[in-house]
Design an enzyme around this catalytic site. Sequence first.
Site, PDB file in Angstrom:
ATOM      1  N   GLU A  55      40.575  39.034  42.614  1.00  0.00           N
ATOM      2  CA  GLU A  55      41.617  38.510  43.505  1.00  0.00           C
ATOM      3  C   GLU A  55      41.073  37.392  44.385  1.00  0.00           C
ATOM      4  O   GLU A  55      41.746  36.384  44.613  1.00  0.00           O
ATOM      5  CB  GLU A  55      42.195  39.637  44.368  1.00  0.00           C
ATOM      6  CG  GLU A  55      42.956  40.680  43.574  1.00  0.00           C
ATOM      7  CD  GLU A  55      44.081  40.096  42.738  1.00  0.00           C
ATOM      8  OE1 GLU A  55      44.830  39.233  43.245  1.00  0.00           O
ATOM      9  OE2 GLU A  55      44.195  40.474  41.561  1.00  0.00           O
ATOM     10  N   HIS A 104      48.007  31.191  41.752  1.00  0.00           N
ATOM     11  CA  HIS A 104      47.163  32.395  41.742  1.00  0.00           C
ATOM     12  C   HIS A 104      47.351  33.152  40.435  1.00  0.00           C
ATOM     13  O   HIS A 104      46.370  33.580  39.804  1.00  0.00           O
ATOM     14  CB  HIS A 104      47.542  33.270  42.937  1.00  0.00           C
ATOM     15  CG  HIS A 104      46.876  34.609  42.963  1.00  0.00           C
ATOM     16  ND1 HIS A 104      45.815  34.896  43.796  1.00  0.00           N
ATOM     17  CD2 HIS A 104      47.113  35.761  42.270  1.00  0.00           C
ATOM     18  CE1 HIS A 104      45.440  36.146  43.601  1.00  0.00           C
ATOM     19  NE2 HIS A 104      46.216  36.691  42.678  1.00  0.00           N
ATOM     20  N   GLU A 105      48.605  33.298  40.006  1.00  0.00           N
ATOM     21  CA  GLU A 105      48.874  34.028  38.758  1.00  0.00           C
ATOM     22  C   GLU A 105      48.386  33.246  37.542  1.00  0.00           C
ATOM     23  O   GLU A 105      47.905  33.833  36.575  1.00  0.00           O
ATOM     24  CB  GLU A 105      50.373  34.333  38.640  1.00  0.00           C
ATOM     25  CG  GLU A 105      50.924  35.232  39.744  1.00  0.00           C
ATOM     26  CD  GLU A 105      50.115  36.502  39.939  1.00  0.00           C
ATOM     27  OE1 GLU A 105      49.602  37.052  38.950  1.00  0.00           O
ATOM     28  OE2 GLU A 105      49.975  36.939  41.104  1.00  0.00           O
ATOM     29  N   HIS A 151      44.810  33.968  36.856  1.00  0.00           N
ATOM     30  CA  HIS A 151      44.613  35.193  36.060  1.00  0.00           C
ATOM     31  C   HIS A 151      44.855  34.913  34.570  1.00  0.00           C
ATOM     32  O   HIS A 151      44.161  35.455  33.708  1.00  0.00           O
ATOM     33  CB  HIS A 151      45.560  36.290  36.539  1.00  0.00           C
ATOM     34  CG  HIS A 151      45.190  36.891  37.861  1.00  0.00           C
ATOM     35  ND1 HIS A 151      43.925  37.356  38.137  1.00  0.00           N
ATOM     36  CD2 HIS A 151      45.917  37.104  38.990  1.00  0.00           C
ATOM     37  CE1 HIS A 151      43.888  37.834  39.373  1.00  0.00           C
ATOM     38  NE2 HIS A 151      45.089  37.690  39.911  1.00  0.00           N
TER      39      HIS A 151
END
Length: 614
Positions: free
Chosen positions: A254, A173-174, A177
């Site tokens: 998100e 997930h990070e 980003h």
Amino acid sequence: MNFFQNQEHARSQTKKLVFFYLMAVLLTAFIIAFLLVAGWNEKIYPKDSVFPEAILLNPMFAYIFVGLIVFILICSAFKIIVLAKGGKYIAEMVGAIMVERTTGDPKLKKYINVVEEMALASGTPVPAIYIMEGELSINAFAAGYDIDDAVVAVSRGAIEHLTRDELQGVVAHEFSHILNGDMKLNIKLMGYLFGLSAFVEIGNMLLRSNRRRSFSSNKKGNGAAGIGLIFYVCGLIGMFFAGLIKAAISRQREFLADASAVQFTRNPHGIGGALKKILGLEAGSLITQPRASEIGHLFFGEAVSHFFSFFATHPPLVDRIKAIDQHLLEGMEIGKEQIAKPIEGHAAISSFGPAVDRVGRITQQGVSTAQQLLEKIPSSVIELAHEKEGAQKLCCAFFLDGNSERRKLQAKFFENRLQLWQEISVLQTQLNALGERYRLPLVDLAIPILKNMVPEERTNFLEDCKNLIQADGKLSSREFILYELFWQSLRSNHTFFDKHVAFHELKQKSACILSFLLLLGKTSQTTLIFESVTKDLYGEPLPVATVTTKTLGEITQAFELMRKAPISFKKKFLIACQQIIEGDKRITVLEYEFLRLVSSILLLPLSPLELTEG
């Protein structure tokens, strides 16, 4: 959306942010000035105070209005300057500490392994790895200007409570980003919005100062408390607009990052399981560090509680889990709502769209390749890459020549450091046994350690590399590529604002990069391939440049410009590089390393390719 579409979307979000910010600055200044002048009029001219005309035409209103705008802009500018320190500054601002790669903690080793694995799979530099000790909740964040300035941090609670698959989902997930351009957008949010919330910060500071002074002197507070209260109340108006902007910009990103994490790992139970554990954990995802609110929009989960839900920077956990796979919530009770069985086909995951030349993508195959690479590299070599001195020895060993005569010339530069020379020589034998396929993964593991060196150590390291290269008076393609990769990686040149260069400058400089790449493939149809590629890229065919030592210097200058090129040109240029490489129907390790060098300078993370050794 693919990588390039995400970059363009991030830029459009930045434009939207600037617009919202300017509107919020004007509204905040207007409301505060209006209220202050209204209060003044009430005291001096009680009969006229109710009329808006009397307030707006009062010269004091204009002075206060303009003064507030200038004050907010100055505060934002100050924060932007502070944030120029990059991702590490942001991590340390909230109390995160860097994880030693040589740690003996098995849970931290697992965390390091997951981050390195994801970096190798995505083709990004391995980010600095941090942990928020003392935070028992489950949370994480990525911060930085660019992929080469990135840091990844997780809470101690995430390390303790999550399985490897769940931790991999959070890290993925990070990395989404990092790959999607969200980090720079998030830093811009911090910089711009600080000006709007500065009144609250100043008010708090004055109130705390007054309390300490009152306590120490055992007297009642003075006018500082009143001034502090005025600043605080006025600041709440700015905080209101700042919160709305932050929530509006952050929420949808998100959902995209969650979907990307599933796409990267092909395991919805990883990130889904992590979100479920946040639901069941008493501490949830809340961060206790006082400054966490400043970077609340960077976190994996909601880091601070909000009285009103429309200030939340993250979607509700249940909505996020449903979007991943509603099966994950079957039988669970959330509040009074019993989660029903999913409707067939409801749990569709968002997609990046068609792949664009492997850029900005993490695939399950890429993750598997990264895992296999790390498994095949001896643990003693990986441990060296995790140490400052070991990483330098490892990288210097790549420059040792296989020819015994030329090796003697290289040894002269280490006459006063014979033990170091012997260790590098032994290490080079190990690396030769591994094969050149493992050269770039080892460099990727070593670079984050090299980045932690002080400037003097960086200079000495690069000088050692240069001496090894220049010992025989020649510069091979392999030596140039590796040295350029080290030199570019150890520089700190991120900027808050994007600066683009003109197309004609790119045309003049970047053709020499393609000429160099053409020589690596040694195909018989060099001229035809080069003319075809340059015509597609520049609108006209260009002649192949003769590659000399001077040309290599021009390539370094060209890289400086290419980094500032528009994303559309970067995409076309990388495609051009791939077309030249594929001219002989095979991709060698050396060609791939140069392609990785180009992509890293262009800030286009390139995932692993199928390589042909030799």
